[in-house]
Design an enzyme around this catalytic site. Sequence first.
Site, short mmCIF file in Angstrom:
data_model
loop_
_atom_site.label_atom_id
_atom_site.label_comp_id
_atom_site.label_asym_id
_atom_site.label_seq_id
_atom_site.Cartn_x
_atom_site.Cartn_y
_atom_site.Cartn_z
N ARG A 52 0.84 -1.22 0.00
CA ARG A 52 0.00 0.00 0.00
C ARG A 52 0.88 1.27 0.00
O ARG A 52 0.98 1.98 -0.99
CB ARG A 52 -0.95 -0.02 1.22
CG ARG A 52 -2.09 1.00 1.12
CD ARG A 52 -1.76 2.40 1.61
NE ARG A 52 -1.29 2.42 2.99
CZ ARG A 52 -0.76 3.51 3.55
NH1 ARG A 52 -0.63 4.64 2.84
NH2 ARG A 52 -0.34 3.48 4.80
N ASP A 53 1.54 1.51 1.10
CA ASP A 53 2.35 2.74 1.23
C ASP A 53 3.52 2.72 0.26
O ASP A 53 3.92 3.76 -0.27
CB ASP A 53 2.84 2.83 2.69
CG ASP A 53 3.45 4.18 3.03
OD1 ASP A 53 3.31 5.12 2.24
OD2 ASP A 53 4.07 4.28 4.10
N HIS A 86 6.11 4.27 12.85
CA HIS A 86 6.22 4.27 11.40
C HIS A 86 7.27 5.32 11.03
O HIS A 86 6.97 6.51 10.98
CB HIS A 86 4.84 4.62 10.81
CG HIS A 86 4.76 4.57 9.32
ND1 HIS A 86 4.03 3.61 8.66
CD2 HIS A 86 5.32 5.34 8.36
CE1 HIS A 86 4.13 3.81 7.35
NE2 HIS A 86 4.91 4.86 7.15
N HIS A 145 10.39 7.01 8.70
CA HIS A 145 10.95 7.16 7.36
C HIS A 145 12.45 7.41 7.47
O HIS A 145 12.91 8.02 8.43
CB HIS A 145 10.26 8.32 6.63
CG HIS A 145 8.91 7.93 6.10
ND1 HIS A 145 8.15 8.75 5.31
CD2 HIS A 145 8.18 6.80 6.26
CE1 HIS A 145 7.02 8.14 4.99
NE2 HIS A 145 7.01 6.96 5.56
N CYS A 188 7.41 9.57 1.38
CA CYS A 188 6.47 10.67 1.52
C CYS A 188 6.72 11.70 0.43
O CYS A 188 7.83 12.20 0.29
CB CYS A 188 6.64 11.33 2.88
SG CYS A 188 5.72 12.86 3.03
N ASN A 245 10.31 4.87 3.35
CA ASN A 245 10.01 3.98 4.46
C ASN A 245 11.22 3.19 4.94
O ASN A 245 12.09 2.82 4.15
CB ASN A 245 8.95 2.97 4.00
CG ASN A 245 7.57 3.59 3.90
OD1 ASN A 245 7.06 4.12 4.88
ND2 ASN A 245 6.96 3.53 2.71
#
Lengths: 306, 306
Positions: free
Chosen positions: B22-23, B215, B217, B248, B257
């Site tokens: 997904r991300d 979460h 990055h 992002c 990520n």
Amino acid sequence: MPDRFPADGVVERVTIWEVGARDGLQNEQSIVPLEVKAEFLRRLAEAGLTTLEATSFVHPDWVPQLADAEQLLAGIDRHDGVRYPVLVPNERGLDRALASGVTHIAVFASATEEFARRNLNSDLTGQFEMFAPVVERARAAGLDVRGYLSMCFGDPWEGGVAPEQVADVAARLRELGCSQLSLGDTIGVATPGHVERVLAAVSARGVPVDAVAVHFHDTYGQALANTLAALRAGVSTVDASAGGLGGCPYAASATGNLATEDLVWMLDGLGVEHGVDLDKLVATSLWMAEQLGRPAPSRVVRALGG
Amino acid sequence: MPDRFPADGVVERVTIWEVGARDGLQNEQSIVPLEVKAEFLRRLAEAGLTTLEATSFVHPDWVPQLADAEQLLAGIDRHDGVRYPVLVPNERGLDRALASGVTHIAVFASATEEFARRNLNSDLTGQFEMFAPVVERARAAGLDVRGYLSMCFGDPWEGGVAPEQVADVAARLRELGCSQLSLGDTIGVATPGHVERVLAAVSARGVPVDAVAVHFHDTYGQALANTLAALRAGVSTVDASAGGLGGCPYAASATGNLATEDLVWMLDGLGVEHGVDLDKLVATSLWMAEQLGRPAPSRVVRALGG
């Protein structure tokens, strides 16, 4: 620059031992011009780094990139409060270093039998006999001597390395007269609990933590997490390479040294003093990347320089 | 795999919340074929990951890459013991998720005013009214709901974000019915002391640590050091993306990520259980990198896949 949030149990001040000019460049295939090396050192000093490992007096046949050690040391624009240690493999290298007016040297030892055999043509105990006259003569001449220990967390031929063996090599180098020991994760396999374990073993052998530095490689992305573990264990000297230049030819990937910028970012966030101006350092690494013709591996350099 | 050296004060078991499908994929410019997405999920499950965020029910105009959410969910080969959460932005998205037989959803909230305005067309408090009916209806239908909080450690427009504000948003999402809150460092600026501070603030607002995920990055190379700080603070769910896919669009570089492989390497070294087979995971990321036509950012993938 990140927001400042001190963490419990971390040292207040860190000395960054910048290895970019020596460890970073030594594996570069194409020869970097002398004036670029001098400019690199000048910019690093202006960015606030106070320990610049400048070059190496290994035999030019082994590391052609650093064959210009004498010329470089004769030509660099020395900054007040900055030391320029050089790597010295043997007595011949020491002679060259002394003739160049060097004040700080480093010897490069092995924590394992197999790497001592391959890199030094010696063995784990034989290396101390090799280094004894180098350290003794250097000390007698008023020089400060650092000892590098490579393969402290794993060896590509032997596999695992006992923390007690690392501690024993560290203690023996200290007895020879090394003022500081840099524990190297040459192939980048360490993880934070391993770092704690090795530091505890070294401490148990009587080596004070302020005589210990850490030298992590980012081969598996662990360098900064390992550094955090070391800072919590009281280590206050951290080796790093501007832009993340360099690495180990024996490691599985080209990813090498901890990038000084990524370290500075963490230290800034933790509120740990270090004296480096991140913007100037990033500009230096971007400039050096241009000279080398490829982007710097440092994540901070890529994020801020884009 | 690194040698195993447990560290004091670290949790014993971690659930990896794999966000690659997904991300990781949502910002990919060229559309990844449906069968590649399904194969990616199948391989991730076979590598031992038990939480696979599969897709998102955002409007296809916003994220064209995930417009095939219904077809993907209808076609995936579900593994026993694996959950396939999906992102749901609003009630329309929830309708689609319910029609697809989803059992786990996630809503995507903001820790800051400005990002709530830009990403949700709402504001910091208005977002709770937006999410309330989504969470309520999902819970009534027996679904589990996770709440993402973005910009928890910094916001590209506002700059610093008060840890108490993050804690307040987390507590309010939990009161709405979110079983877990994932604290996101969307622009990658966090450092380890900051992580400790935010987790302490969230805990002080009555949110138990086992309801908190992190979460991170890797924009500035800090993701794994931050994860180590979170593990020491008792966090036992960590978001990561296979190969380091994604990131992002508001962050300064393409580096995104935390890579699942780099996380697994550290967890293996620390002796923290996670259930993932590193070799299978690396093979999956290498395969996915081939589909996308460029190398995976993960350092472990590059080191082991070279």
